[in-house]
Design an enzyme around this catalytic site. Sequence first.
Site, mmCIF file in Angstrom:
data_model
loop_
_atom_site.group_PDB
_atom_site.id
_atom_site.type_symbol
_atom_site.label_atom_id
_atom_site.label_comp_id
_atom_site.label_asym_id
_atom_site.label_seq_id
_atom_site.Cartn_x
_atom_site.Cartn_y
_atom_site.Cartn_z
ATOM 1 C CB SER A 169 17.252 30.493 23.468
ATOM 2 O OG SER A 169 16.412 29.569 24.126
ATOM 3 C CE LYS A 206 20.811 26.546 30.491
ATOM 4 N NZ LYS A 206 22.202 26.124 30.178
#
Length: 334
Positions: free
Chosen positions: A277, A47
Amino acid sequence: MASGHDHFAALVGDTPLLELNRFAEGLKLGARILAKIEYLNPAGSIKDRTAWGLIRDAEESGQLKAGQRIVDLTSGNTGIGLAALAAARGYPSKFYLRNTISDDKLKLLQHYGAEIVLIDNSVFLEPGAIHAIIDRVRRENPDAYYTNQRANPANPRIHFETTGPEIWRGTEGQIDIFVAAVGTGGTISGTGRFLKAHNPEVKVVVVEPGPASVPSLETPYPDAIEGVHKVTDVEPGYLPENFDASVVDEVIVTETAQAREFVRILAQREGILAGTSSGAVLFAASALARRPENAGKTIVAIVADSGERYLSPPKLGPALAEKSGRAPFSDAPA
């Protein structure tokens, strides 16, 4: 003397591709799996790319003014990337998060100087919740720059410009399958578009959580996989606008327990401590690698962040907390 990098954003990207040899051997997989190690970005996740794409676009377009507050709704990692970059470029920041977000992520946000607002997880189950919460974020911060990571085209664009080309170069164009999760849709959409533009035969695969790992009215606080969201059988308007379903060839379902098991296998076979994740993505990549038709193919899997962000016990709702004997989540860091 060689000149150094001049700011935080210059450190974003160019992360390595690591072939998971011992991982594949131990699981007797027939395909190669290459992990894109994104926790080597400066603030620790993929991110950071999104954060730079959003802030760069806002600065270049003149929408973000000097000293203006940056605000968004986040699952943690985008907020961390934005908070770090905001600190490096002189912007205050404020983020709205579910109250089930790991304490590790909350502490990181605080260290970067971000203001935090926690929202009860059950609120997200209400009809039209996402848009109602976004409206609240905008209403409570009228003078801030709302980065709008779910719909801002600068999000997938940065992955089209960086993540996709890096994977293409790193595999010398020999990638057959790309696997990632969907949070805002930026990674899978931007990277997928780039790879398919260079070879339409590349398969793009999404991993999504199974029923036991998704909040529901009956179980609003399951043991969920942070940053991994459903893309099938969801209410209209739930999917982020940046998610381009047209690039996706397949969706593979995994439960949190399976994701955690693959985190453990990766750590003990390769010495790579990944987040949950990434465990979900590697579960899906391994399922693909076992298929006879994929023998000898090259699969690239996104390792989005480090497992160091998830070392605190998961936050539990009242029912699970009573069953486990642990305390439920609290409304601390605000």
